[in-house]
Design a protein around this motif. Structure first.
Motif, short mmCIF file in Angstrom:
data_model
loop_
_atom_site.label_atom_id
_atom_site.label_comp_id
_atom_site.label_asym_id
_atom_site.label_seq_id
_atom_site.Cartn_x
_atom_site.Cartn_y
_atom_site.Cartn_z
N ASN A 177 40.50 105.24 -46.84
CA ASN A 177 40.27 105.16 -45.41
C ASN A 177 41.66 104.84 -44.83
OD1 ASN A 177 39.38 104.83 -42.61
ND2 ASN A 177 37.86 103.07 -43.33
N ASN A 188 41.84 110.03 -45.26
CA ASN A 188 41.90 110.11 -43.97
C ASN A 188 43.01 110.36 -43.38
OD1 ASN A 188 39.10 109.79 -43.29
ND2 ASN A 188 39.47 107.67 -42.61
N ASN A 239 40.55 100.71 -48.27
CA ASN A 239 40.52 100.68 -47.12
C ASN A 239 41.97 100.22 -46.53
OD1 ASN A 239 37.78 100.97 -45.55
ND2 ASN A 239 37.40 99.16 -47.20
#
Length: 150
Positions: A44, A62, A21
């Protein structure tokens, strides 16, 4: 279509083996799956590879993807295809991707375009049915089959 690609991406993320993340830098010797055990890796955010990284399977990023180290991957790499920004890959490192690389900018909130930009290192992108098959075998299993003879 873009919507079916996004749907597939969402399904893969739901079953990811590893999730990072936020903006991520991979700076050490790292393996993201092998030929005998491909993985689904989800970033992410944006990804920078500054070490020696290899992998097999699906890699989903992403944001932007930058290679300043050595990166070798077999499988399917999806960059962008989300609402947070364009798919973009660049860098000064050595990148070799065998399989398929998909870049997209589906959002109107970011004016950037999806692109392979300024790869000044020693980089190569190859379409490989063998490498795509390695990734597909991670997500689909043959439950049964029947040989039909005439």
């Amino acid at each position: 279509t873009l919507s079916s690609l996004q749907s597939m991406r969402d399904d893969l993320i739901a079953t990811a083996d590893t999730t990072y993340n936020g903006n991520t830098t991979l700076s050490s010797n790292l393996t993201l799956g092998t030929r005998t055990s491909p993985t689904i890796t989800y970033i992410n955010g944006s990804l920078t590879v500054s070490g020696n990284v290899t992998g097999v399977g699906f890699l989903i990023v992403n944001g932007a993807f930058k290679v300043t180290g050595n990166f070798t991957y077999e499988g399917i790499v999806l960059i962008g295809i989300c609402s947070t920004g364009p798919g973009k890959i660049d860098g000064t490192g050595n990148a070799k991707i065998d399989g398929a690389t998909v870049l997209a900018n589906p959002t109107s909130t970011d004016s950037g375009t999806a692109e392979i930009d300024d790869m000044t290192g020693n980089s190569a992108f190859y379409y490989s049915t063998y490498a795509v098959d390695l990734a597909i075998k991670k997500t689909f299993k043959t439950l049964s089959w029947q040989d039909v003879s005439n």
